[in-house]
Design a protein around this motif. Sequence first.
Motif, PDB file in Angstrom:
ATOM      1  N   TRP A  32      40.398  41.251  32.929  1.00 56.72           N
ATOM      2  CA  TRP A  32      39.682  40.435  33.904  1.00 56.72           C
ATOM      3  C   TRP A  32      40.696  39.601  34.660  1.00 56.72           C
ATOM      4  O   TRP A  32      41.847  39.495  34.258  1.00 56.72           O
ATOM      5  CB  TRP A  32      38.636  39.545  33.241  1.00 56.72           C
ATOM      6  CG  TRP A  32      39.220  38.492  32.370  1.00 56.72           C
ATOM      7  CD1 TRP A  32      39.614  37.239  32.735  1.00 56.72           C
ATOM      8  CD2 TRP A  32      39.537  38.594  30.985  1.00 56.72           C
ATOM      9  NE1 TRP A  32      40.145  36.561  31.668  1.00 56.72           N
ATOM     10  CE2 TRP A  32      40.116  37.374  30.569  1.00 56.72           C
ATOM     11  CE3 TRP A  32      39.399  39.605  30.052  1.00 56.72           C
ATOM     12  CZ2 TRP A  32      40.536  37.150  29.275  1.00 56.72           C
ATOM     13  CZ3 TRP A  32      39.837  39.371  28.768  1.00 56.72           C
ATOM     14  CH2 TRP A  32      40.377  38.159  28.388  1.00 56.72           C
ATOM     15  N   TRP A  52      41.093  48.621  40.126  1.00 59.03           N
ATOM     16  CA  TRP A  52      39.938  48.071  39.422  1.00 59.03           C
ATOM     17  C   TRP A  52      39.901  46.577  39.683  1.00 59.03           C
ATOM     18  O   TRP A  52      40.896  45.948  39.986  1.00 59.03           O
ATOM     19  CB  TRP A  52      39.968  48.372  37.924  1.00 59.03           C
ATOM     20  CG  TRP A  52      41.090  47.753  37.155  1.00 59.03           C
ATOM     21  CD1 TRP A  52      42.290  48.318  36.859  1.00 59.03           C
ATOM     22  CD2 TRP A  52      41.120  46.442  36.567  1.00 59.03           C
ATOM     23  NE1 TRP A  52      43.065  47.460  36.121  1.00 59.03           N
ATOM     24  CE2 TRP A  52      42.374  46.292  35.930  1.00 59.03           C
ATOM     25  CE3 TRP A  52      40.223  45.382  36.511  1.00 59.03           C
ATOM     26  CZ2 TRP A  52      42.730  45.135  35.254  1.00 59.03           C
ATOM     27  CZ3 TRP A  52      40.597  44.231  35.837  1.00 59.03           C
ATOM     28  CH2 TRP A  52      41.824  44.112  35.210  1.00 59.03           C
ATOM     29  N   ARG A  54      37.731  42.924  38.264  1.00 57.74           N
ATOM     30  CA  ARG A  54      36.795  42.213  37.393  1.00 57.74           C
ATOM     31  C   ARG A  54      37.211  40.743  37.433  1.00 57.74           C
ATOM     32  O   ARG A  54      37.960  40.274  36.579  1.00 57.74           O
ATOM     33  CB  ARG A  54      36.844  42.753  35.970  1.00 57.74           C
ATOM     34  CG  ARG A  54      35.816  42.118  35.058  1.00 57.74           C
ATOM     35  CD  ARG A  54      35.883  42.745  33.680  1.00 57.74           C
ATOM     36  NE  ARG A  54      35.003  42.065  32.756  1.00 57.74           N
ATOM     37  CZ  ARG A  54      35.230  41.960  31.465  1.00 57.74           C
ATOM     38  NH1 ARG A  54      36.294  42.504  30.925  1.00 57.74           N
ATOM     39  NH2 ARG A  54      34.393  41.326  30.688  1.00 57.74           N
ATOM     40  N   ASP A  59      31.749  39.460  34.662  1.00 56.73           N
ATOM     41  CA  ASP A  59      31.581  40.493  35.683  1.00 56.73           C
ATOM     42  C   ASP A  59      31.774  41.884  35.088  1.00 56.73           C
ATOM     43  O   ASP A  59      32.408  42.050  34.047  1.00 56.73           O
ATOM     44  CB  ASP A  59      32.602  40.293  36.817  1.00 56.73           C
ATOM     45  CG  ASP A  59      32.370  39.003  37.583  1.00 56.73           C
ATOM     46  OD1 ASP A  59      31.201  38.625  37.762  1.00 56.73           O
ATOM     47  OD2 ASP A  59      33.363  38.370  37.978  1.00 56.73           O
ATOM     48  N   THR A  60      31.259  42.888  35.785  1.00 54.75           N
ATOM     49  CA  THR A  60      31.485  44.275  35.383  1.00 54.75           C
ATOM     50  C   THR A  60      32.694  44.824  36.137  1.00 54.75           C
ATOM     51  O   THR A  60      33.070  44.316  37.195  1.00 54.75           O
ATOM     52  CB  THR A  60      30.259  45.158  35.676  1.00 54.75           C
ATOM     53  OG1 THR A  60      29.978  45.084  37.076  1.00 54.75           O
ATOM     54  CG2 THR A  60      29.045  44.700  34.892  1.00 54.75           C
ATOM     55  N   SER A  62      34.677  47.109  38.583  1.00 53.23           N
ATOM     56  CA  SER A  62      34.381  47.888  39.777  1.00 53.23           C
ATOM     57  C   SER A  62      35.649  48.608  40.191  1.00 53.23           C
ATOM     58  O   SER A  62      36.765  48.167  39.884  1.00 53.23           O
ATOM     59  CB  SER A  62      33.858  46.999  40.905  1.00 53.23           C
ATOM     60  OG  SER A  62      34.834  46.073  41.303  1.00 53.23           O
TER      61      SER A  62
END
Length: 93
Positions: A32, A52, A54, A59-60, A62
């Motif tokens: 993250w 990526w 986050r 949060d997820t 993405s």
Amino acid sequence: VIVVYVNYTEDHRYLEEEYGTLKLFGWQIQLWGDPGGNVKIFRDGQEFDGKWSRPTRPDTLSFKDAKGQPIPLKPGNTWVELVRLDANVTVKP
């Protein structure tokens, strides 16, 4: 299959389990925070490179391509492999 390049912080090892004199330690994996990192997504016989993201822990993940467009995943199972930032991933056809 998604290959996510992440930072393993070696200075933050922690005790996961202890069995008598046997001690099992784990690593903190930073999955993250900005700016995120590189990602390889393998889908439909193709390889998609991107980033990526986050921003915070709730949060997820993405995934976006070089143009900032989302990389869509197909319905169904997805396997995720977390690898060190300096990992060399070899793809064999």
